[in-house]
Scaffold this motif. Sequence first.
Motif, PDB file in Angstrom:
ATOM      1  N   TYR A   1       1.066  -1.127  -0.025  1.00 44.79           N
ATOM      2  CA  TYR A   1      -0.305   0.469   0.137  1.00 44.79           C
ATOM      3  C   TYR A   1       0.902   1.256  -0.241  1.00 44.79           C
ATOM      4  O   TYR A   1       1.124   1.102   0.613  1.00 44.79           O
ATOM      5  N   LEU A   2       0.519   2.052  -0.991  1.00 41.95           N
ATOM      6  CA  LEU A   2       1.435   3.526  -0.823  1.00 41.95           C
ATOM      7  C   LEU A   2       1.122   4.053  -0.324  1.00 41.95           C
ATOM      8  O   LEU A   2      -0.689   4.842  -0.368  1.00 41.95           O
ATOM      9  N   SER A   3       1.443   4.609   1.059  1.00 46.71           N
ATOM     10  CA  SER A   3       0.968   5.993   2.198  1.00 46.71           C
ATOM     11  C   SER A   3       1.816   6.793   1.544  1.00 46.71           C
ATOM     12  O   SER A   3       2.545   7.534   0.397  1.00 46.71           O
ATOM     13  N   SER A   4       2.156   7.395   3.186  1.00 43.89           N
ATOM     14  CA  SER A   4       3.129   8.726   2.771  1.00 43.89           C
ATOM     15  C   SER A   4       3.626   9.304   3.703  1.00 43.89           C
ATOM     16  O   SER A   4       2.679   9.007   4.711  1.00 43.89           O
ATOM     17  N   SER A   5       4.359   9.659   3.714  1.00 40.07           N
ATOM     18  CA  SER A   5       4.823  11.091   5.370  1.00 40.07           C
ATOM     19  C   SER A   5       3.926  11.657   5.749  1.00 40.07           C
ATOM     20  O   SER A   5       3.685  12.019   7.373  1.00 40.07           O
ATOM     21  N   SER A   6       2.716  12.852   4.254  1.00 39.08           N
ATOM     22  CA  SER A   6       2.196  13.122   5.657  1.00 39.08           C
ATOM     23  C   SER A   6       1.081  11.757   5.966  1.00 39.08           C
ATOM     24  O   SER A   6       0.192  12.814   6.630  1.00 39.08           O
ATOM     25  N   HIS A   7       1.224  11.419   6.449  1.00 36.72           N
ATOM     26  CA  HIS A   7      -0.273  10.258   7.050  1.00 36.72           C
ATOM     27  C   HIS A   7       0.410  10.993   8.685  1.00 36.72           C
ATOM     28  O   HIS A   7      -0.492  10.265   9.290  1.00 36.72           O
ATOM     29  N   LEU A   8       1.224  11.303   8.956  1.00 40.59           N
ATOM     30  CA  LEU A   8       2.096  11.794   9.886  1.00 40.59           C
ATOM     31  C   LEU A   8       0.387  13.050  11.007  1.00 40.59           C
ATOM     32  O   LEU A   8       0.768  12.381  11.943  1.00 40.59           O
ATOM     33  N   SER A   9       0.032  13.783   9.530  1.00 43.35           N
ATOM     34  CA  SER A   9      -0.851  14.693  10.586  1.00 43.35           C
ATOM     35  C   SER A   9      -2.376  14.472  10.086  1.00 43.35           C
ATOM     36  O   SER A   9      -3.145  15.189   9.762  1.00 43.35           O
ATOM     37  N   GLY A  10      -2.596  13.039   9.753  1.00 41.11           N
ATOM     38  CA  GLY A  10      -3.876  12.287   8.530  1.00 41.11           C
ATOM     39  C   GLY A  10      -4.999  12.006  10.288  1.00 41.11           C
ATOM     40  O   GLY A  10      -3.571  12.118  11.608  1.00 41.11           O
ATOM     41  N   ASP A  11      -5.924  12.890  10.280  1.00 41.86           N
ATOM     42  CA  ASP A  11      -7.020  11.978  11.578  1.00 41.86           C
ATOM     43  C   ASP A  11      -7.041  10.748  12.051  1.00 41.86           C
ATOM     44  O   ASP A  11      -7.713  10.080  11.461  1.00 41.86           O
ATOM     45  N   ALA A  12      -6.006  10.407  13.193  1.00 37.66           N
ATOM     46  CA  ALA A  12      -6.560   8.712  13.245  1.00 37.66           C
ATOM     47  C   ALA A  12      -8.233   8.946  14.758  1.00 37.66           C
ATOM     48  O   ALA A  12      -7.992   7.271  14.275  1.00 37.66           O
ATOM     49  N   THR A  13      -8.823   9.857  14.401  1.00 35.88           N
ATOM     50  CA  THR A  13     -10.078   9.438  15.360  1.00 35.88           C
ATOM     51  C   THR A  13     -10.813   8.860  14.078  1.00 35.88           C
ATOM     52  O   THR A  13     -12.071   8.559  14.713  1.00 35.88           O
ATOM     53  N   LEU A  14     -11.213   8.717  12.757  1.00 37.18           N
ATOM     54  CA  LEU A  14     -11.321   8.871  11.818  1.00 37.18           C
ATOM     55  C   LEU A  14     -12.778   9.597  11.501  1.00 37.18           C
ATOM     56  O   LEU A  14     -14.009   9.382  11.039  1.00 37.18           O
TER      57      LEU A  14
ATOM     58  N   ALA B   1       2.782  -1.311   4.286  1.00 31.19           N
ATOM     59  CA  ALA B   1       3.002   0.059   3.861  1.00 31.19           C
ATOM     60  C   ALA B   1       3.976   1.146   3.438  1.00 31.19           C
ATOM     61  O   ALA B   1       5.017   1.031   4.377  1.00 31.19           O
ATOM     62  N   ILE B   2       4.164   1.752   2.488  1.00 30.01           N
ATOM     63  CA  ILE B   2       5.442   2.295   2.372  1.00 30.01           C
ATOM     64  C   ILE B   2       4.827   3.932   2.280  1.00 30.01           C
ATOM     65  O   ILE B   2       3.896   4.281   1.499  1.00 30.01           O
ATOM     66  N   ASP B   3       6.172   4.665   2.540  1.00 31.18           N
ATOM     67  CA  ASP B   3       6.291   5.899   2.239  1.00 31.18           C
ATOM     68  C   ASP B   3       7.642   6.227   1.331  1.00 31.18           C
ATOM     69  O   ASP B   3       8.779   6.210   1.118  1.00 31.18           O
ATOM     70  N   PRO B   4       7.025   6.577  -0.210  1.00 31.14           N
ATOM     71  CA  PRO B   4       7.929   6.409  -1.255  1.00 31.14           C
ATOM     72  C   PRO B   4       8.498   7.777  -1.442  1.00 31.14           C
ATOM     73  O   PRO B   4      10.049   7.477  -1.950  1.00 31.14           O
TER      74      PRO B   4
ATOM     75  N   ASN C   1      10.438   3.685   4.468  1.00 28.47           N
ATOM     76  CA  ASN C   1      10.958   4.265   2.940  1.00 28.47           C
ATOM     77  C   ASN C   1      12.210   3.618   2.938  1.00 28.47           C
ATOM     78  O   ASN C   1      13.188   3.090   3.931  1.00 28.47           O
ATOM     79  N   HIS C   2      12.505   3.186   1.479  1.00 23.46           N
ATOM     80  CA  HIS C   2      13.646   2.942   1.094  1.00 23.46           C
ATOM     81  C   HIS C   2      14.624   1.853   1.455  1.00 23.46           C
ATOM     82  O   HIS C   2      15.333   1.995   2.176  1.00 23.46           O
ATOM     83  N   GLN C   3      13.082   0.743   1.759  1.00 24.04           N
ATOM     84  CA  GLN C   3      13.662  -0.429   2.110  1.00 24.04           C
ATOM     85  C   GLN C   3      14.176   0.035   3.762  1.00 24.04           C
ATOM     86  O   GLN C   3      14.761  -1.056   4.232  1.00 24.04           O
ATOM     87  N   ARG C   4      13.869   0.494   4.007  1.00 27.22           N
ATOM     88  CA  ARG C   4      14.116   0.810   5.871  1.00 27.22           C
ATOM     89  C   ARG C   4      12.822   0.619   6.479  1.00 27.22           C
ATOM     90  O   ARG C   4      12.447   1.502   6.516  1.00 27.22           O
ATOM     91  N   GLN C   5      12.407   0.108   7.630  1.00 32.13           N
ATOM     92  CA  GLN C   5      11.715   0.549   8.358  1.00 32.13           C
ATOM     93  C   GLN C   5      11.491   2.053   9.022  1.00 32.13           C
ATOM     94  O   GLN C   5      12.989   2.468   9.111  1.00 32.13           O
ATOM     95  N   ALA C   6      10.258   2.223   9.215  1.00 29.43           N
ATOM     96  CA  ALA C   6      10.171   3.819   9.105  1.00 29.43           C
ATOM     97  C   ALA C   6       9.046   4.359  10.126  1.00 29.43           C
ATOM     98  O   ALA C   6       8.428   3.537  10.842  1.00 29.43           O
TER      99      ALA C   6
END
Length: 244
Positions: free
Chosen positions: A114-127, A164-167, A209-214
């Motif tokens: 699954y293609l995620s992104s570092s921007s997920h860090l500011s996503g709403d975890a309360t849904l 999931a991946i942050d590309p 992220n870049h083949q390393r867990q992030a």
Amino acid sequence: MKSIFITGSADGLGLLAAKELVKQGHWVTLHARNEIRSKEAMQLVPGAAGVLAADLSDMQATKRLAAEVNNLGAFDTIIHNAGVYKASAQQILNVNTIAPYILSCLVPARRLIYLSSSSHLSGDATLKGLKSVPPMVTYSDSKLHDLILAKAMAGKLSNVYANAIDPGWVPTKMGGADAPDDLDKGFQTQVWLAASDDPKALVTGKYFNHQRQAKYRTESDDVEIQEQFLSICEKICGVAFQKS
């Protein structure tokens, strides 16, 4: 040789991953938004096994796509690469959140990426936005949803590698020409997780992220949040997840 299906593989990171996987000798099926884009994709990846067309902003089209993928036979890997950024909230919801959910429910595979992104860090975890009527989600929310979905699949599916991946912020059409990250590294993690027998790639429920867990939002590990997410997605699209 692995059989691999990649959503959103007519351009950007999906196209680059497809080219590399074909080069490695894998059986790769492409996906594009429409028939015109499908023809262009096949020209750009001449060694591809084929291409399927579906507009993932249309939930019914995504369900039809799932049936078409299954009609081709079993796939080893599915890369949920398709995504939109500068789009309406409805398009972001349908393409970035609901499409990978539908395909995950309806199309089995041994490896799910699954293609995620570092921007997920500011996503709403309360849904909260996902629960609203109508649902209102941001790009960051949707990328957190992709991580939650990967974590949920990892927990529920046995003998499956779901990650999931942050590309990175890379210079694609979506990222823009001035994006600072390495384009090659942007797709190599997908390729690695899709086909490699490296023990470091044969894991599940991780964020790379870049083949390393992030670093990632640890709320995505919360089973209650995962269950809420799956339940809300089912209500939105009418497709239920069935544990295999």
